[in-house]
Design a protein around this motif. Structure first.
Motif, short mmCIF file in Angstrom:
data_model
loop_
_atom_site.label_atom_id
_atom_site.label_comp_id
_atom_site.label_asym_id
_atom_site.label_seq_id
_atom_site.Cartn_x
_atom_site.Cartn_y
_atom_site.Cartn_z
N LEU A 107 0.83 -1.21 0.00
CA LEU A 107 0.00 0.00 0.00
C LEU A 107 0.86 1.27 0.00
CD1 LEU A 107 -2.75 -1.15 2.52
CD2 LEU A 107 -3.06 -0.71 0.07
N GLN A 111 0.72 4.34 -2.57
CA GLN A 111 0.55 5.71 -2.11
C GLN A 111 1.56 6.65 -2.76
OE1 GLN A 111 -1.97 6.78 -0.12
NE2 GLN A 111 -1.23 8.86 -0.45
N ARG A 119 -4.50 1.00 -4.36
CA ARG A 119 -4.72 -0.45 -4.20
C ARG A 119 -4.38 -1.20 -5.48
NH1 ARG A 119 -6.70 -1.79 0.71
NH2 ARG A 119 -7.93 -0.21 1.80
N THR A 333 -8.08 -5.46 1.53
CA THR A 333 -9.07 -5.32 2.61
C THR A 333 -8.58 -4.54 3.83
OG1 THR A 333 -8.39 -7.46 3.54
CG2 THR A 333 -10.22 -7.47 1.97
N THR A 334 -7.28 -4.31 3.97
CA THR A 334 -6.79 -3.73 5.22
C THR A 334 -6.43 -2.25 5.08
OG1 THR A 334 -4.54 -4.48 4.73
CG2 THR A 334 -5.89 -5.90 6.11
N ASP A 335 -6.23 -1.64 6.24
CA ASP A 335 -5.83 -0.25 6.37
C ASP A 335 -4.34 -0.19 6.73
OD1 ASP A 335 -5.50 1.44 9.20
OD2 ASP A 335 -6.17 2.66 7.51
N LEU A 336 -3.62 0.78 6.20
CA LEU A 336 -2.17 0.86 6.38
C LEU A 336 -1.78 0.96 7.85
CD1 LEU A 336 0.65 1.11 5.12
CD2 LEU A 336 0.25 3.56 4.89
N ARG A 337 -2.42 1.86 8.59
CA ARG A 337 -2.04 2.06 10.00
C ARG A 337 -2.31 0.80 10.81
NH1 ARG A 337 -4.46 7.22 12.98
NH2 ARG A 337 -3.21 8.15 11.31
N GLY A 338 -3.47 0.17 10.61
CA GLY A 338 -3.78 -1.05 11.35
C GLY A 338 -2.82 -2.18 11.03
#
Length: 411
Positions: A107, A111, A119, A333-338
């Motif tokens: 990701l 970015q 994505r 499906t996921t978020d970068l920070r998480g």
């Protein structure tokens, strides 16, 4: 050991390059902003603390890897020195955490390359680098050499511009005059973030079955890669603080690019963004290599489907493809920070098992001084408890699922 052994192709230089490719990833371009928000004027102290914990972990890992030169890293060490459950727990934590880290790196590439379609770019990066890894370790190592060279060139240019800038003196004076004070909690959080960026030396250990003369090569390669990375990170931290100061650094979305612009070299900013994308690709390449070797080792012991233990032409192709598929799913499906927070949980638990395993070595087996693995174990525990609650809860839940699967399959 079950299955066909992998080909030993890596010398000291190649092993160091693999470690650098994993450590000089996107973290050097992105980690200093969040770390400065946590540590304030204590950023360099946090960097020193992270480096000290990383040194202890690296020393324990190097001694164990020389003793057990097989694919799998701490999965193998924990199994041999602490028992099957602890080895499995380390392997499960590594595979889960580093798969999330792969998604984070993919990701990050998206970015920097094309924010509006990050994505899609991330998926393309995962597919391309999985294909490269399936072609064999030698080709992956040559690509990593190129990536490391580009990353270092960009960082050297950025540090030189920042430290020679006329804007640096004013920021240095402001930094010396004050800045946000550092709390103990903030210092530990910053160290945890920066430790995440250091943790790539594990790739050398997980590739132990593919290293020539591992008893000699691994103990040289791991501290060499860690030392080079620490020198680079320290130079970048000083340069960023010299131009931006701790408060502006804490608010910088892209610290290295922002520092270059603040130093009056805006023309270099696009090259810094390109360097960040290339560095993230290097980290992703090395991560997929390391995770697939742990999957291979666990599949040999039937903790994962046995078909993943197949080796073709000296390469675990099925394990590579399986890891690539999981990373693709997480990327979508996921978020970068998480992903970064969860990965930190898995990495710290993994190294805690490595240090506990090193304590079980005898002097004749090359055990490091007891203070080293003890300090590493304590450091991992302290940094683990400093993570945000969300990361702790998610990490504990995944580890609990893994433990339940272990006991269910054993029964």
């Amino acid at each position: 050991m079950n299955g066909i052994p992998l080909a030993r192709r890596l010398g000291v230089t190649d092993a160091v390059v693999v470690g650098l490719g994993a450590m000089l990833g996107a973290g050097v371009f992105a980690a200093f902003g969040p770390a400065a928000r946590a540590a304030g004027s204590g950023l360099l102290a946090a960097l020193g603390l992270a480096a000290a914990v990383a040194y202890c972990n690296a020393t324990s890992s190097a001694r164990l890897a020389a003793r057990y030169p097989r694919s799998g890293g701490t999965y193998v060490y924990g199994r041999e020195r602490l028992g099957p459950f602890w080895g499995y727990l380390a392997g499960w934590s590594f595979v889960a955490g580093k798969s999330a880290s792969c998604a984070a790196m993919a990701l990050t590439v998206g970015q920097y390359v094309w924010p509006g379609e990050r994505r899609a770019v991330a998926v393309a990066a995962v597919v391309a680098l999985t294909a490269v890894n399936c072609l064999g370790l030698r080709k992956a190592t040559w690509l990593t050499r190129l990536i490391v060279a580009v990353t270092l060139a960009v960082l050297v240019a950025a540090v030189t511009v920042c430290l020679s800038s006329e804007h640096a003196e004013a920021a240095r004076l402001g930094w010396a005059a004050g800045g946000r004070p550092t709390s103990a909690r903030g210092l530990l959080q910053a160290a945890g973030l920066l430790f995440f960026a250091f943790a790539g030396y594990a790739r050398i250990a997980t590739l132990g079955e593919e290293v020539k003369d591992p008893a000699r090569t691994i103990p040289r390669a791991i501290p060499t890669a860690l030392g080079i990375t620490l020198a680079v990170y320290a130079a970048v931290a000083v340069a960023l603080l010299a131009v931006l100061g701790p408060d502006r650094l804490a608010a910088a979305p892209a610290p290295v690019a922002d520092a270059v612009r603040a130093a009056g070299a805006s023309a270099l900013a696009p090259a810094v963004r390109a360097g960040a994308a290339v560095a993230a690709l290097g980290a992703l390449l090395a991560l997929i290599l390391g995770v697939s070797r742990t999957v291979l080792a666990m599949a040999r012991d039937r903790h994962f489907p046995g078909v993943l233990a197949e080796v073709r032409g000296g390469t675990p192709v099925r394990a590579e493809l399986a890891v690539g598929a999981v990373v693709l799913l997480l990327t979508l499906t996921t978020d970068l920070r998480g992903a970064i927070g969860f990965s930190s949980f898995g990495v710290l638990l993994y190294y805690a098992v490595a240090n506990a395993s090193a304590l079980r070595l005898t002097r004749a087996e090359g055990r490091p001084p007891r203070a080293v693995p003890l300090a590493g174990l304590a450091g991992c525990a302290v940094l683990l408890t400093s993570l945000p609650w969300g990361s702790l809860v998610a990490g504990a839940a995944v580890v609990a699922v893994g433990a339940a699967l272990f006991f269910w399959t054993r029964r």
